[in-house]
Design a protein around this motif. Structure first.
Motif, PDB file in Angstrom:
ATOM      1  N   MET A 119       0.836  -1.192   0.000  1.00 35.68           N
ATOM      2  CA  MET A 119       0.000   0.000   0.000  1.00 35.68           C
ATOM      3  C   MET A 119       0.879   1.254   0.000  1.00 35.68           C
ATOM      4  O   MET A 119       1.828   1.361   0.773  1.00 35.68           O
ATOM      5  CB  MET A 119      -0.876  -0.025   1.262  1.00 35.68           C
ATOM      6  N   SER A 120       0.569   2.193  -0.877  1.00 35.87           N
ATOM      7  CA  SER A 120       1.417   3.389  -0.943  1.00 35.87           C
ATOM      8  C   SER A 120       1.108   4.311   0.238  1.00 35.87           C
ATOM      9  O   SER A 120      -0.013   4.346   0.730  1.00 35.87           O
ATOM     10  CB  SER A 120       1.189   4.109  -2.264  1.00 35.87           C
ATOM     11  N   ARG A 121       2.112   5.028   0.653  1.00 32.98           N
ATOM     12  CA  ARG A 121       1.939   5.891   1.829  1.00 32.98           C
ATOM     13  C   ARG A 121       1.218   7.184   1.462  1.00 32.98           C
ATOM     14  O   ARG A 121       1.342   7.713   0.367  1.00 32.98           O
ATOM     15  CB  ARG A 121       3.305   6.208   2.429  1.00 32.98           C
ATOM     16  N   GLN A 122       0.468   7.693   2.450  1.00 33.39           N
ATOM     17  CA  GLN A 122      -0.323   8.910   2.209  1.00 33.39           C
ATOM     18  C   GLN A 122       0.479  10.160   2.593  1.00 33.39           C
ATOM     19  O   GLN A 122       1.392  10.071   3.425  1.00 33.39           O
ATOM     20  CB  GLN A 122      -1.593   8.881   3.060  1.00 33.39           C
ATOM     21  N   PRO A 123       0.107  11.285   2.014  1.00 35.97           N
ATOM     22  CA  PRO A 123       0.782  12.535   2.407  1.00 35.97           C
ATOM     23  C   PRO A 123       0.623  12.770   3.912  1.00 35.97           C
ATOM     24  O   PRO A 123      -0.419  12.452   4.485  1.00 35.97           O
ATOM     25  CB  PRO A 123       0.046  13.615   1.618  1.00 35.97           C
ATOM     26  N   TYR A 124       1.634  13.347   4.508  1.00 34.31           N
ATOM     27  CA  TYR A 124       1.662  13.493   5.966  1.00 34.31           C
ATOM     28  C   TYR A 124       1.199  14.884   6.390  1.00 34.31           C
ATOM     29  O   TYR A 124       1.484  15.875   5.726  1.00 34.31           O
ATOM     30  CB  TYR A 124       3.095  13.277   6.459  1.00 34.31           C
ATOM     31  N   THR A 159       4.961   5.936  10.158  1.00 27.96           N
ATOM     32  CA  THR A 159       5.844   5.986   8.988  1.00 27.96           C
ATOM     33  C   THR A 159       5.432   4.948   7.941  1.00 27.96           C
ATOM     34  O   THR A 159       5.630   5.155   6.752  1.00 27.96           O
ATOM     35  CB  THR A 159       7.314   5.757   9.371  1.00 27.96           C
ATOM     36  N   ALA A 168       2.366   4.188   7.231  1.00 30.37           N
ATOM     37  CA  ALA A 168       1.156   4.631   6.538  1.00 30.37           C
ATOM     38  C   ALA A 168       1.314   5.990   5.860  1.00 30.37           C
ATOM     39  O   ALA A 168       0.622   6.289   4.893  1.00 30.37           O
ATOM     40  CB  ALA A 168      -0.005   4.687   7.526  1.00 30.37           C
ATOM     41  N   PHE A 169       2.212   6.817   6.376  1.00 31.91           N
ATOM     42  CA  PHE A 169       2.315   8.186   5.868  1.00 31.91           C
ATOM     43  C   PHE A 169       3.738   8.506   5.433  1.00 31.91           C
ATOM     44  O   PHE A 169       4.703   7.879   5.893  1.00 31.91           O
ATOM     45  CB  PHE A 169       1.870   9.194   6.946  1.00 31.91           C
ATOM     46  N   GLU A 170       3.847   9.521   4.588  1.00 30.27           N
ATOM     47  CA  GLU A 170       5.159   9.917   4.071  1.00 30.27           C
ATOM     48  C   GLU A 170       5.876  10.785   5.101  1.00 30.27           C
ATOM     49  O   GLU A 170       5.891  12.020   5.012  1.00 30.27           O
ATOM     50  CB  GLU A 170       4.970  10.705   2.762  1.00 30.27           C
ATOM     51  N   VAL A 171       6.466  10.130   6.078  1.00 28.95           N
ATOM     52  CA  VAL A 171       7.189  10.866   7.109  1.00 28.95           C
ATOM     53  C   VAL A 171       8.332   9.990   7.588  1.00 28.95           C
ATOM     54  O   VAL A 171       8.208   8.762   7.625  1.00 28.95           O
ATOM     55  CB  VAL A 171       6.250  11.249   8.277  1.00 28.95           C
TER      56      VAL A 171
END
Lengths: 373, 449, 100
Positions: free
Chosen positions: B1-6, C49, C51-54
């Motif tokens: 699963m691609s990561r979501q914007p933070y 990290t 799940a999210f772009e961090v």
């Protein structure tokens, strides 16, 4: 009216009117009664409620707004308001907007032309009229336009209090520039009230000759060219602890009607307003005490009296002609009441998180489990 | 699963009885560039905090104002109010555009002279002009605006000593229907003091009245107040003409026009509430045109507009030093520019814009400056997205007074740069070094380390 | 254990015990949901990290502050009649002790 169906636009969608002031609290905004008045004339109209608070009761009342949108505060400026209205208009095309609160009027006035370009009609007083109705200008209404108001002065410096009796007869009313009023029987009293109101509301503090008599509240709609579209005069029967009307009855007084017509002509008032009028007990006549530049919260009484002024305002906002209405009959009475409505937590959740709420069908109160879904 | 914007994790409790702002609410605003120049690059090159001025906006505002008045009235002269911002570069821009200089102290007088302004193009205002400064001003033919009787007597004596007749103007104050009424500067018109002073200077034989000056207030939002002031000044000038034969050559209505800034006490943003310059021009010029001056004796209309010309052209670039949560849960930011360089924060609700909005929830935030003092508050409350230490913010409009009133309390003053009309960037005041602060001090030998 | 919290996907939180309501950002919603599922506070940053772009250091720092906030709001406090020393309770977990 022409024979066509008022509730439909040319493209077949329902006539859509946005109304602000859904704070139907114990010191209510006029939004809910304005909407009820529009609904009374146009049951199929689509009503878009514009709310400043997710907890405005009007957001949740059955049969009031079809859609509710949270709005930025007027203090955010005309640009932000325009952006929000455009976003709403893109989803739900609006035909007219009826702002009902004092504080938002200056901001809406700045947008009148842009809204017209978008096809959204308004029918509001001009910025000049708003300035004229300022409490510190009431005396200028008398001297410059010949409107009957009590003599008054705007005080900035307490040193001038000593000379008040050269200009005014005591007793006098001392008023804060935004709120508050108190009666004063001597310059000493004025001093005390002046300091209090200055501390609370700043200067000027307004001092007006006290007019003893009966107070009448009049809701009126002016055509902006000196004509009166209609008016309903009311005498308060029941007051809240803040002195607001909680019950009242319409009166029919030819002198009062003539006074209202004459005052609206001198002001060339455009749009709705509430006039506070004193009938002096000494027989010296009628005096204009205050002008509120919007419908009062008791405006639904105008529907009861057969003079649906909010609907007339909508028609004028749409650019339609409205024939002047005859004076309202006396003896139509209203009593306000309050009741506790069961609301849906899911609706509240929608307003707080999304800023919009659409009442498709009657909703039942959601449980915590439903919210969590 | 691609990561979501933070975005930064945030939780906000809904306050009871307070209006909620948790809907989508106001549109989000950020400011990445000033006049096309990236703010982050400015910080890299010149550090933070940083005063930034836009030459384009300065010239544009001046031309707008000049046009508003000169289209309505035949003789108009602006003078740049030095105290509002006396950066040489700023003064030169206004002088290039045609403005004279308006000064209120002997050092401002010297600044104007150093910038090549001849004495006769300097209006000398202010309640205190030391005698040597008055001598210079008289010798150089500057426009002296007398503030009180002692000054009148002094100038009269100096004129007598010099054996000449010196043209002077007097400053007057009056009721123009606004609050507060400024009556500490000049002679009062309404009680007859102003006319008395004019009769007195006329009778002395060494002074001749050249102009009448007033400055009715600051951030005056009612253009009609200027109309009333101009009408009263014109009436006084005509009275003087009748009584003494002296022809008043100019009427100076001072400054005080509102900018687009927002007072803490104003409900709507200044950009909505402040009248356009055309409204002031209309009120003033129609009062003068209707006053009844003979065609060949129309006085020149002088203006000392400061804030309204420069406020919008000034920006403060600052960086986040730290995030905080106050004991009551309120979010707080510490930034590196405080009231030491943003003095006007005490009166105005400046815009505070992030240079980059990474998303996340907006939250009411109090902005503190870097001073170790409780009063160092830049904004008591402003809606901002989550920000990290090092993130840049732009505060505007801050062109008026902040630079001239900045101070060195515990921090040195930052650099000021000017962005030219072709986006060229010049340092117009370098950042201070310790010697700028300590240079004037002398340490007795016995205390030497 | 956290059945008193009703959290919707759009970030609306209702605390059935206190009656208070809250709004959460997307990441805030994610973290609280993890906590309610029993994720140990020390594992939150890694989940974030994933799940999210961090990156991990930024995530760890933000999680620490978020947890402090959640604790400050007393959201995860046990009801007073519960047994204490529940090993799964974030209140007793390491990051809270360390934040002070």
């Amino acid at each position: 009216m022409s024979g066509r169906d008022d509730s439909r636009r040319a493209d077949g969608r329902p006539l859509t009117v946005a109304v602000t002031g859904l704070n139907a609290t114990d010191n209510p905004g006029p939004g809910v009664p304005v909407i009820r008045a529009i609904r009374a004339a146009c049951p199929d109209c689509r009503i878009v409620g514009l709310a400043y608070d997710a907890l405005d009761p009007g957001n949740y009342m059955d049969g009031i707004a079809d859609d509710v949108w949270l709005m930025p505060y007027p203090s955010q400026g005309a640009g932000v308001l325009e952006e929000r209205l455009r976003a709403i208009h893109a989803t739900t095309p609006l035909d007219a907007v009826i702002p009902t609160l004092d504080s938002e009027l200056p901001t809406y006035l700045k947008l009148v032309d842009r809204l017209r370009d978008l096809g959204i009609g308004t029918f509001l007083p001009t910025a000049d009229m708003l300035r004229l109705r300022g409490k510190d200008r009431l005396d200028a209404l008398r001297t410059e336009l010949g409107v009957s108001t009590p003599r008054g002065v705007a005080l900035t410096d307490p040193a001038a209090i000593g000379k008040l009796d050269e200009e005014l007869d005591f007793p006098v009313m001392v008023k804060g520039q935004f709120y508050d009023a108190a009666i004063a029987y001597s310059p000493m009293d004025v001093h005390a009230h002046f300091e209090r109101f200055r501390a609370k509301w700043g200067v000027p503090v307004i001092v007006q000759e006290f007019v003893a008599g009966e107070e009448y509240d009049v809701v009126a709609l002016g055509d902006g060219e000196g004509g009166l579209v209609g008016s309903v005069a009311m005498r308060k029967m029941q007051l809240t602890d803040k002195g607001k009307a909680w019950g009242g009855v319409t009166v029919a007084d030819r002198k009062l009607d003539a006074f209202v017509r004459d005052t609206m002509a001198k002001l060339r008032w455009r749009g709705p307003c509430e006039l506070e009028v004193m009938k002096a007990s000494d027989g010296s006549g009628l005096y204009l005490i205050e002008i509120n530049p919007r419908f009062p919260a008791w405006v639904y009484l105008s529907v009861g009296a057969g003079r649906n002024l909010p609907w007339a305002a909508v028609q004028l906002a749409l650019g339609e002609h409205v024939a002047p209405m005859p004076p309202a009959p006396a003896g139509v009475m209203f009593l306000r009441h309050s009741f506790d409505q069961i609301c849906s937590l899911a609706d509240y959740s929608a307003l707080t998180t999304l800023g919009e709420l659409h009442h498709a069908a009657a909703s039942s109160p959601a449980t915590a489990e439903e919210v969590a879904r | 699963m691609s990561r979501q914007p933070y975005d930064k994790p945030t939780i906000l409790k809904h306050a009871t009885g307070l209006a909620n702002k948790f809907g989508r609410g106001p549109s989000r605003k950020s400011l990445e560039r000033i006049d096309g120049v990236k703010v982050t690059e400015l910080i890299e090159r010149f550090g933070s905090p940083l005063f930034v001025f836009s030459e384009h906006r300065l010239r544009q505002k001046y031309r707008e104002a000049y046009r508003a008045f000169s289209l309505r009235y035949p003789k108009v002269q602006f003078s740049w109010s030095y105290k509002t911002n006396y950066l040489d570069a700023v003064c030169r821009i206004f002088h290039q555009e045609g403005a004279w200089a308006e000064v209120v102290s002997e050092i401002e007088y010297e600044m104007a002279r150093r910038l090549g302004i001849p004495g006769e193009h300097i209006l000398f205002n202010g309640p205190y002009k030391p005698e040597p400064a008055l001598r210079t001003a008289i010798a150089e033919g500057s426009k002296l605006h007398l503030d009180h009787y002692e000054e009148l007597y002094t100038v009269e004596r100096l004129a007598r000593e010099a054996g000449r007749v010196v043209p002077v103007s007097i400053r007057i104050n009056m009721d123009t229907g606004i609050h507060p009424r400024w009556d500490r500067f000049g002679f009062n018109l309404d009680n007859g003091e102003a006319l008395d002073a004019i009769r007195r200077l006329h009778a002395g034989g060494h002074l001749v009245l050249e102009g009448i000056h007033s400055h009715i207030g600051t951030f005056v939002l009612d253009p009609e107040a200027y109309g009333r002031a101009a009408a009263k000044m014109a009436e006084l000038a005509l009275t003087v003409r009748r009584e003494t034969g002296m022809v008043v050559k100019y009427l100076d209505v001072g400054g005080g026009f509102a900018s687009r800034s927002t007072l803490h006490s104003q409900y709507a943003p200044g950009a909505d509430g402040s009248p356009p310059i055309d409204d002031y021009a209309e009120a003033i010029t129609s009062a003068l045109l209707g006053a009844g001056f003979p065609q060949n004796e129309m006085p020149t209309l002088m203006l000392e507009t400061g804030r309204a010309l420069i406020d919008d052209a000034g920006f403060m670039v600052t960086r986040v030093v730290g995030n905080k949560r106050l004991a009551n849960g309120t979010r707080a930011l510490i930034v590196d520019a405080g009231v030491n360089v943003l003095f006007t924060s005490f009166w105005y609700r400046h815009d505070v814009l992030p240079v980059l909005d990474r998303g996340g929830m907006l939250e009411e935030t109090v902005i503190y400056g870097p001073l170790c003092m409780n009063i160092d508050v830049v904004r008591p409350s402003v809606l901002l997205p989550p920000l990290e230490a090092g993130d840049a913010l732009v505060i505007r409009p801050v062109g008026a007074y902040n630079l001239t009133q900045s101070m060195q309390f515990i921090r040195l003053r930052p650099a000021a740069i000017l962005i030219g009309e072709n986006q060229e960037v010049d340092v117009v005041r370098r950042a201070e070094v310790l010697d700028d602060l300590k240079g004037p001090e002398l340490l007795p030998a016995r205390l030497a380390p | 254990m956290y059945e008193h919290l009703a959290l919707s996907d759009n970030g609306f939180l209702f605390d059935t015990r206190s009656g208070a309501t809250y709004s959460l950002s997307r990441t805030g919603t994610f973290l609280l949901r993890e906590l309610m599922r029993g994720t140990h506070p020390s594992d939150l940053a890694a989940r974030l990290t994933d799940a999210f772009e961090v990156d991990l250091p930024a995530a760890a720092r933000d999680c620490e502050q978020f947890l402090f906030r959640v604790k400050d709001l007393a959201l995860l406090d046990e009801a007073s009649d519960d047994d204490d020393d529940d090993p799964g309770s974030p209140r007793a977990a390491e990051p809270f002790g360390g934040v002070r």
